[in-house]
Design a protein around this motif. Sequence first.
Motif, PDB file in Angstrom:
ATOM      1  N   ALA A 218       0.846  -1.199   0.000  1.00 37.05           N
ATOM      2  CA  ALA A 218       0.000   0.000   0.000  1.00 37.05           C
ATOM      3  C   ALA A 218       0.878   1.245   0.000  1.00 37.05           C
ATOM      4  O   ALA A 218       1.681   1.453   0.911  1.00 37.05           O
ATOM      5  N   GLN A 219       0.740   2.072  -1.038  1.00 38.02           N
ATOM      6  CA  GLN A 219       1.450   3.345  -1.094  1.00 38.02           C
ATOM      7  C   GLN A 219       0.619   4.451  -0.446  1.00 38.02           C
ATOM      8  O   GLN A 219       1.142   5.314   0.243  1.00 38.02           O
ATOM      9  N   THR A 220      -0.676   4.426  -0.714  1.00 38.12           N
ATOM     10  CA  THR A 220      -1.658   5.301  -0.076  1.00 38.12           C
ATOM     11  C   THR A 220      -2.909   4.447   0.119  1.00 38.12           C
ATOM     12  O   THR A 220      -2.972   3.313  -0.366  1.00 38.12           O
ATOM     13  N   PRO A 221      -3.922   4.945   0.805  1.00 35.52           N
ATOM     14  CA  PRO A 221      -5.138   4.138   0.973  1.00 35.52           C
ATOM     15  C   PRO A 221      -5.795   3.743  -0.350  1.00 35.52           C
ATOM     16  O   PRO A 221      -6.543   2.764  -0.396  1.00 35.52           O
ATOM     17  N   THR A 222      -5.510   4.480  -1.438  1.00 39.35           N
ATOM     18  CA  THR A 222      -6.154   4.161  -2.717  1.00 39.35           C
ATOM     19  C   THR A 222      -5.153   3.790  -3.809  1.00 39.35           C
ATOM     20  O   THR A 222      -5.527   3.714  -4.976  1.00 39.35           O
ATOM     21  N   LEU A 223      -3.887   3.540  -3.443  1.00 38.95           N
ATOM     22  CA  LEU A 223      -2.869   3.193  -4.436  1.00 38.95           C
ATOM     23  C   LEU A 223      -2.008   2.043  -3.918  1.00 38.95           C
ATOM     24  O   LEU A 223      -1.468   2.109  -2.813  1.00 38.95           O
ATOM     25  N   TYR A 224      -1.891   0.991  -4.735  1.00 38.27           N
ATOM     26  CA  TYR A 224      -1.078  -0.168  -4.375  1.00 38.27           C
ATOM     27  C   TYR A 224      -0.006  -0.408  -5.437  1.00 38.27           C
ATOM     28  O   TYR A 224      -0.206  -0.125  -6.623  1.00 38.27           O
ATOM     29  N   LEU A 225       1.124  -0.957  -4.977  1.00 36.33           N
ATOM     30  CA  LEU A 225       2.255  -1.301  -5.849  1.00 36.33           C
ATOM     31  C   LEU A 225       2.527  -2.790  -5.745  1.00 36.33           C
ATOM     32  O   LEU A 225       2.557  -3.352  -4.646  1.00 36.33           O
ATOM     33  N   ILE A 226       2.711  -3.430  -6.906  1.00 31.72           N
ATOM     34  CA  ILE A 226       3.080  -4.846  -6.941  1.00 31.72           C
ATOM     35  C   ILE A 226       4.314  -4.996  -7.828  1.00 31.72           C
ATOM     36  O   ILE A 226       4.304  -4.586  -8.988  1.00 31.72           O
ATOM     37  N   ARG A 227       5.377  -5.578  -7.251  1.00 30.17           N
ATOM     38  CA  ARG A 227       6.610  -5.807  -8.014  1.00 30.17           C
ATOM     39  C   ARG A 227       6.514  -7.172  -8.700  1.00 30.17           C
ATOM     40  O   ARG A 227       6.268  -8.175  -8.051  1.00 30.17           O
TER      41      ARG A 227
END
Length: 347
Positions: A218-227
Motif C-alpha cells: 500500500a502506497q496510499t489508501p487508494t494506491l497499491y504497488l506490486i513488483r
Amino acid sequence: MNSSNYLTYLAFFGVCLLILTLPFIPAFREWMWPTDIAPLPVSANYAADIDHFARRLRGDAMARLGQGPATSHEDFQMVGEQMSTKEWREASRRLMTTGSIHTPDAVRTTQPVYVDGDFVAGGDSSVLALYATGDIALGAASRVTDWAHADGVLRVGQGGIALRRISAGQSIELDVDAWFERLSAPLLRFGQRASKVLPPTAIEQTPGSYADLPGAVAQTPTLYLIRGDCVLPAARVFRGSLVVTGFLTVGAATTVHGDIKARDGVSLGHRSAVLGAITCEKRIYMFPDARAWGPVISESDVLIGASAIVGLPEAPTTVSGLNVIVEDGVQVHGAIWAHEIGMVKPA
C-alpha cells in the motif's frame, strides 16, 4: 590643448559611436518600416492541432467568399458538380465549390479542396486535403494523403488510407482494412460490427481488494504497488489505482474503479472495464467487449479487440501508441494517435 588634438579626439569619438551604432541599424529599420509581418508557414510535420490546416483553409475560403477577414491567400478555382475526372486531376490551384459534390466516379486531385456542403466520391479516390462543411464519404480503397475534415460525418470505405490528420465535428467511420495515423472526433467507429454484449452487473461480480494480492504494497489508501507480474481474478470489483512493475492481467468481467499502470504489458479480459487511465511502457491488449474510460497510452503497441469501447460520450479521451490495431466494431470517443501506423482489422 591645441585644436588638432580636439579634432583627433572628436574623430575618435565619432568612429567609436559609429561602430557601436552600426549593429542596431537593421533592427531600427525593421522596427520603423517592418517587412516581415506575414505569419510564418507551418509544416504539416510540426503543427500540433489536428485541425490546424483545416481551419486555415476554411479561413481562406471564407475570405474568398467575402464572409471573413482577408488572409492574402484567397486564390481558388471555382468548380461545379459536373467537373470531369480530367479537370480534377489537372487542377493547378486550390479548388472550391459552393454546393455539394456527389459522384459515383473516383475523384483524384493533388490540390486542396473546400466544399460548402457534402463531398461524396466513388472508390479509388485520392485527395491531398479536403474540407467539407457537411459530410465526407470516400469509397473503398480511397486515399487521403495529407488531411481531411468534415463538420459532419467523415467516412472512408474498406481498404482506404487516411494518412496524417483526419477530424470531424460529429464522427469518423473507417471500414475494415483501412489505415490511419491521427483521428479526432466525438465518436470514432471502426468496421461494421455492432456490440450487443453488456458490461457485467453487480450480481455477476464480487468485491476484490488489492491488499489480498500477492506482494501488494500500500502506497496510499487508494494506491497499491506490486513488483513483478499481477493477475486480477475474473468477475471482481477493485477500487483504487494499481502500479505493476511486470505484466498486469485484468480478468474477464472484472471492473477496476481507478487507474492502472504497468511496465511489461497490460491485458484486459473479455467484458472487463477500467474506469480510469491505462498507461504502459509495452503493449496494451484490450480483448473483445472490454471497456476503458481512458486515456489509453502505450510506448509500444495498442491492440483493441472487437466491439471494445474507449472513452465516454460526455468524456472524450485519447488512445496513443507506436502502432494501433483496432478490430471490427471498436468505438473510441475522442482521439487516436498511431505514431507509426494504425490499422482496422476484421474481427
